[in-house]
Design a protein around this motif. Structure first.
Motif, PDB file in Angstrom:
ATOM      1  N   THR A 220      69.502  44.041  64.541  1.00 32.46           N
ATOM      2  CA  THR A 220      68.411  44.517  65.373  1.00 32.46           C
ATOM      3  C   THR A 220      68.550  46.022  65.366  1.00 32.46           C
ATOM      4  O   THR A 220      69.573  46.527  65.757  1.00 32.46           O
ATOM      5  CB  THR A 220      68.689  43.734  66.870  1.00 32.46           C
ATOM      6  OG1 THR A 220      68.631  42.204  66.555  1.00 32.46           O
ATOM      7  CG2 THR A 220      67.669  44.165  67.851  1.00 32.46           C
ATOM      8  N   PHE A 221      67.482  46.691  65.331  1.00 38.41           N
ATOM      9  CA  PHE A 221      67.257  47.906  65.856  1.00 38.41           C
ATOM     10  C   PHE A 221      66.833  48.598  66.995  1.00 38.41           C
ATOM     11  O   PHE A 221      65.862  47.715  67.653  1.00 38.41           O
ATOM     12  CB  PHE A 221      66.563  48.819  64.554  1.00 38.41           C
ATOM     13  CG  PHE A 221      67.208  48.685  63.039  1.00 38.41           C
ATOM     14  CD1 PHE A 221      68.288  49.258  62.894  1.00 38.41           C
ATOM     15  CD2 PHE A 221      66.650  47.880  62.276  1.00 38.41           C
ATOM     16  CE1 PHE A 221      69.041  49.013  61.486  1.00 38.41           C
ATOM     17  CE2 PHE A 221      66.946  47.517  61.076  1.00 38.41           C
ATOM     18  CZ  PHE A 221      68.281  48.291  60.460  1.00 38.41           C
ATOM     19  N   PRO A 222      67.167  49.760  67.579  1.00 41.15           N
ATOM     20  CA  PRO A 222      66.598  49.916  68.854  1.00 41.15           C
ATOM     21  C   PRO A 222      65.124  50.235  68.880  1.00 41.15           C
ATOM     22  O   PRO A 222      64.526  50.574  67.628  1.00 41.15           O
ATOM     23  CB  PRO A 222      67.547  51.318  69.116  1.00 41.15           C
ATOM     24  CG  PRO A 222      67.847  51.902  67.886  1.00 41.15           C
ATOM     25  CD  PRO A 222      67.962  50.552  67.015  1.00 41.15           C
ATOM     26  N   ASP A 223      64.636  50.210  70.051  1.00 45.29           N
ATOM     27  CA  ASP A 223      62.969  50.164  70.357  1.00 45.29           C
ATOM     28  C   ASP A 223      62.830  51.614  70.901  1.00 45.29           C
ATOM     29  O   ASP A 223      62.955  51.854  72.010  1.00 45.29           O
ATOM     30  CB  ASP A 223      62.341  49.212  71.186  1.00 45.29           C
ATOM     31  CG  ASP A 223      60.719  49.198  71.202  1.00 45.29           C
ATOM     32  OD1 ASP A 223      60.339  50.058  70.781  1.00 45.29           O
ATOM     33  OD2 ASP A 223      60.247  48.398  71.878  1.00 45.29           O
ATOM     34  N   PHE A 224      62.657  52.628  70.009  1.00 44.37           N
ATOM     35  CA  PHE A 224      62.515  54.066  70.499  1.00 44.37           C
ATOM     36  C   PHE A 224      61.350  54.284  71.422  1.00 44.37           C
ATOM     37  O   PHE A 224      61.527  55.223  72.229  1.00 44.37           O
ATOM     38  CB  PHE A 224      62.618  54.932  69.452  1.00 44.37           C
ATOM     39  CG  PHE A 224      64.088  55.240  68.680  1.00 44.37           C
ATOM     40  CD1 PHE A 224      65.045  55.751  69.199  1.00 44.37           C
ATOM     41  CD2 PHE A 224      64.319  54.431  67.413  1.00 44.37           C
ATOM     42  CE1 PHE A 224      66.169  56.054  68.693  1.00 44.37           C
ATOM     43  CE2 PHE A 224      65.654  54.434  66.795  1.00 44.37           C
ATOM     44  CZ  PHE A 224      66.462  55.155  67.543  1.00 44.37           C
ATOM     45  N   SER A 225      60.344  53.488  71.293  1.00 43.79           N
ATOM     46  CA  SER A 225      59.170  53.609  72.064  1.00 43.79           C
ATOM     47  C   SER A 225      59.496  53.385  73.651  1.00 43.79           C
ATOM     48  O   SER A 225      58.504  53.805  74.589  1.00 43.79           O
ATOM     49  CB  SER A 225      58.180  52.820  71.678  1.00 43.79           C
ATOM     50  OG  SER A 225      58.372  51.354  71.836  1.00 43.79           O
ATOM     51  N   LYS A 226      60.683  52.722  73.895  1.00 39.44           N
ATOM     52  CA  LYS A 226      61.085  52.315  75.240  1.00 39.44           C
ATOM     53  C   LYS A 226      61.799  53.302  75.827  1.00 39.44           C
ATOM     54  O   LYS A 226      62.478  53.254  77.042  1.00 39.44           O
ATOM     55  CB  LYS A 226      61.388  51.047  75.457  1.00 39.44           C
ATOM     56  CG  LYS A 226      60.383  49.805  74.871  1.00 39.44           C
ATOM     57  CD  LYS A 226      59.341  49.366  75.958  1.00 39.44           C
ATOM     58  CE  LYS A 226      58.367  48.502  75.284  1.00 39.44           C
ATOM     59  NZ  LYS A 226      59.046  47.320  75.293  1.00 39.44           N
ATOM     60  N   LEU A 227      62.345  54.129  75.284  1.00 36.36           N
ATOM     61  CA  LEU A 227      63.540  55.238  75.644  1.00 36.36           C
ATOM     62  C   LEU A 227      63.257  55.789  76.914  1.00 36.36           C
ATOM     63  O   LEU A 227      64.236  55.759  77.736  1.00 36.36           O
ATOM     64  CB  LEU A 227      63.397  56.456  74.640  1.00 36.36           C
ATOM     65  CG  LEU A 227      64.583  57.651  74.915  1.00 36.36           C
ATOM     66  CD1 LEU A 227      66.020  56.639  74.799  1.00 36.36           C
ATOM     67  CD2 LEU A 227      64.671  58.417  73.852  1.00 36.36           C
ATOM     68  N   PHE A 228      61.969  56.186  77.320  1.00 31.69           N
ATOM     69  CA  PHE A 228      61.880  56.598  78.607  1.00 31.69           C
ATOM     70  C   PHE A 228      60.966  55.712  79.358  1.00 31.69           C
ATOM     71  O   PHE A 228      60.449  56.195  80.409  1.00 31.69           O
ATOM     72  CB  PHE A 228      60.752  58.063  78.514  1.00 31.69           C
ATOM     73  CG  PHE A 228      61.746  59.137  77.877  1.00 31.69           C
ATOM     74  CD1 PHE A 228      62.871  59.889  78.325  1.00 31.69           C
ATOM     75  CD2 PHE A 228      61.434  59.379  76.354  1.00 31.69           C
ATOM     76  CE1 PHE A 228      63.495  60.803  77.598  1.00 31.69           C
ATOM     77  CE2 PHE A 228      62.166  60.462  75.741  1.00 31.69           C
ATOM     78  CZ  PHE A 228      63.079  61.136  76.277  1.00 31.69           C
ATOM     79  N   SER A 229      60.818  54.503  79.013  1.00 34.67           N
ATOM     80  CA  SER A 229      60.050  53.541  79.923  1.00 34.67           C
ATOM     81  C   SER A 229      60.928  53.167  81.295  1.00 34.67           C
ATOM     82  O   SER A 229      60.258  52.821  82.392  1.00 34.67           O
ATOM     83  CB  SER A 229      60.036  52.436  79.062  1.00 34.67           C
ATOM     84  OG  SER A 229      61.206  51.695  78.974  1.00 34.67           O
TER      85      SER A 229
END
Length: 516
Positions: free
Chosen positions: A245-254
Motif C-alpha cells: 500500500t502506498f501513501p495517498d499524497f493528495s490527503k497530505l494537508f487534508s
C-alpha cells in the motif's frame, strides 16, 4: 584497498554473517507480532524490518544497533491508524515522522533525549507495556476478530463495548489457541531463568513460533477440534510487493491529525532510538560511540522510506541490538545481513510464515509488554522517592485515561513543577548575632540565585526588624539574576525608612527608579 576488502570479508564470514542470521531469527517473529499489535497489515512489519536492516543499517554510524518495528510504538501506531481511518493516510504520518527526525539530525538535536526526565520515559514505556498486554489477551485466547480493540483503554470497559465485545468474545474462544499460548508462555518464562542460558540453541522467539506451528499441525491430525482456523494464522500475500500500500499524497494537508500523529511518532521513535543506542553502546566491547545526529538522520530517512513503501515506523531496538552483541556481531554488516535474510524470507518462503499461529505471536508480545512494566520497575521508582514516583505514575495513568501525547505532557509538567519547587529552596544562609546590643543579620548568597528565589528572599528581607544592621554578601556568587538585584536595590533605597543599616558586598546596585 584490497586488504581492507579482504579484512571485511573475513569479518563478515566469521562474525557478522552468523550474527546477522541470529538477529534475523529474533526479528522475524517480532516484526510480525508488532505489526499485529499495531493493527497494521502483517507484511508492513516485515517491510519495516527489511528497511531497518538495509536502509538504516547502511546510513547509521552505529556498528551494533539494529533497527526495525519497535514495541514502544505499537500503542501510538494503532491509535493513529484508527484516528486517521485509512492506512494510506497513516503512511503520510509516518513520512512526516521521518522528516521530523531528519530535521532533528540535520539541526544537531541529537541530545534531545537528555531533556526528558527518566521518570517520564519509564512511565511512558510502562503504560505502553500495560496496553500491549491488554491488547494481546484476546488473541492469546483465540479471538480472531480484529475489531475487539477498536478504541482507547477505558472505552473497552464502557457498558456497551464491554457487553457486546465480551458476549461475542465468549463464542470465539479456541481451546487450541489457549493451549498454544500456555505452551509458548511457559517456554518464554523458562528460558528467561538463569539456569536456561546454556540451553539456548536458537533464539527463544523463533523456538516459540516453531513449537506453535508444530503443535497446530499435530492438532490437525490428532485432534481436529483443537486445530486453528485460517483466521487465527498469519496471512502474508504470496507476492508481497504486489500487495504494498502506498501513501495517498493528495490527503497530505487534508487534516492536521496527520501532522500531529507524525510529530508524535517522530518524537517517540527518536526517544526510543536514542535510548537504545545509548544502551547498545554500553554493550560494545570495543567502546565505540554512535554519533547521535547521524543516527537521527538514518532513522529519519528510514521512516520516510517506511511511509513511502507501506511499512510501519521503525526505531533502533534493544532486543535486536543485544541479540547482535550476544551473537558476536562486529560491524554494521550484521544489521544489513539481517535485513537481507528478512527480504529472502518474504520472497522465497511466505507459505511457511503463513503457518505461524497468532497465539504464538501474542505470547511473545505478552512477555514483551511484561518486560516494559515489571513490578520490579514500580518498586524501584517507589524507592527513589516521591519526586520520581509521582511523575512516573501520573504519566502511566494519564496515558491510559487519554493518550500518549497528553500523558507525556502531564508527566513533563509534573517533573518541571518538582524542579521549580526544588529551586524555591533559599539559595542563601541567614545568620543573626548581637553586637553591642544591636541585632546584626547577615544574608550570604550561595552559588546561583535566580528569579525562582524571589519570594523567599523578599520574605526574609521583610522579616529583618527595625533598628538593626543587615549585610547581604554576594561575594561567592557565580550568578545573581537581575530580578534578585532589583529586589536588593529596592530594599537598599528604602532601608533607611525602617532605620536599617544595610551593607552590600559583591552585589551590583541597579537602577530601579524607571522600571515601569
Amino acid at each position: 584497498m584490497k586488504r581492507a576488502i579482504k579484512y571485511y570479508r573475513i569479518i563478515w564470514l566469521k562474525h557478522d554473517l552468523p550474527a546477522g542470521l541470529s538477529v534475523f531469527l529474533v526479528a522475524l517473529p517480532l516484526c510480525l507480532g508488532i505489526a499485529l499489535a499495531s493493527g497494521a497489515p502483517l507484511y508492513a512489519g516485515l517491510l519495516s524490518g527489511i528497511i531497518g536492516g538495509l536502509v538504516v543499517g547502511l546510513i547509521s554510524g552505529s556498528q551494533l544497533a539494529v533497527s526495525g518495528p519497535g514495541a514502544g510504538l505499537t500503542t501510538l501506531v494503532a491509535a493513529s491508524i484508527i484516528s486517521l481511518g485509512d492506512f494510506k493516510i497513516f503512511l503520510l504520518a509516518v513520512m512526516v515522522a521521518g522528516l521530523f527526525q531528519l530535521l532533528l539530525g540535520l539541526l544537531k538535536f541529537g541530545a534531545i533525549a537528555n531533556y526528558f526526565p527518566s521518570s517520564v520515559i519509564k512511565g511512558m514505556l510502562a503504560a505502553i507495556g500495560i496496553i500491549l498486554i491488554s491488547k494481546q489477551i484476546p488473541l492469546a485466547l483465540g479471538y480472531d476478530q480484529p475489531d475487539f480493540w477498536s478504541s482507547g483503554f477505558l472505552n473497552l470497559f464502557s457498558s456497551e463495548h464491554l457487553l457486546s465485545r465480551f458476549y461475542n468474545f465468549n463464542h470465539h474462544l479456541t481451546r487450541g489457541a489457549i493451549l498454544i499460548t500456555v505452551i509458548s508462555l511457559l517456554i518464554l518464562i523458562l528460558f528467561q531463568q538463569p539456569f536456561a542460558k546454556k540451553l539456548k540453541v536458537i533464539p527463544v522467539p523463533l523456538l516459540v513460533v516453531i513449537i506453535g506451528i508444530i503443535t497446530n499441525i499435530i492438532f490437525s491430525y490428532v485432534a481436529s477440534n483443537y486445530s486453528l482456523k485460517q483466521t487465527q494464522l498469519v496471512n502474508i500475500p504470496s507476492n508481497i510487493f504486489e500487495s504494498i500500500t502506498f501513501p495517498d499524497f493528495s490527503k497530505l494537508f487534508s487534516t492536521v491529525e496527520i501532522w500531529k500523529n507524525g510529530l508524535m511518532i517522530g518524537l517517540l521513535a527518536t526517544l526510543e532510538s536514542l535510548l537504545c543506542i545509548e544502551a547498545i553502546d554500553k554493550l560494545d566491547r570495543r567502546n565505540r560511540i554512535t554519533p547521535v545526529n547521524r543516527e537521527l538522520i538514518a532513522q529519519g530517512i528510514g521512516n520516510m522510506a517506511c511511509g513511502l513503501l507501506g511499512a510501519i515506523p521503525i526505531t533502533a531496538v534493544v532486543v535486536r541490538g543485544s541479540a547482535n552483541v550476544d551473537a558476536g556481531g562486529r560491524t554494521k554488516l550484521s544489521a544489513i545481513t539481517h535485513g537481507l535474510f528478512l527480504l529472502l524470507a518474504v520472497l522465497l518462503v511466505p507459505f511457511l510464515l503463513n503457518k505461524i499461529p497468532y497465539a504464538s505471536l501474542a505470547a511473545i508480545l505478552l512477555i514483551t509488554g511484561y518486560n516494559l512494566t515489571k513490578p520490579k520497575l514500580f518498586r524501584n521508582m517507589w524507592s527513589l522517592g516521591w519526586r520520581q514516583f509521582i511523575p512516573f505514575v501520573l504519566t502511566i495513568l494519564v496515558i491510559l485515561l487519554t493518550d500518549l501525547l497528553i500523558g507525556v505532557s502531564i508527566g513533563l509538567l509534573i517533573s518541571v513543577y518538582f524542579i521549580i519547587q526544588n529551586n524555591f529552596k533559599a539559595e542563601y544562609k541567614i545568620t543573626k548575632t548581637i553586637q553591642e546590643g544591636i541585632e546584626t543579620y547577615c544574608i550570604k548568597l550561595n552559588n546561583n540565585v535566580t528569579f525562582l528565589n524571589k519570594v523567599k528572599l523578599r520574605k526574609a528581607l521583610d522579616e529583618v526588624p527595625e533598628y538593626s544592621v543587615l549585610t547581604i554578601d554576594g561575594s561567592e556568587c557565580d550568578f545573581i539574576d537581575y530580578d534578585i538585584l532589583e529586589i536588593i536595590s529596592e530594599y537598599h533605597n528604602k532601608a533607611h525608612i525602617k532605620y536599617i543599616e544595610l551593607h552590600l558586598i559583591g552585589i551590583e546596585h541597579v537602577n530601579v527608579t524607571a522600571v515601569h
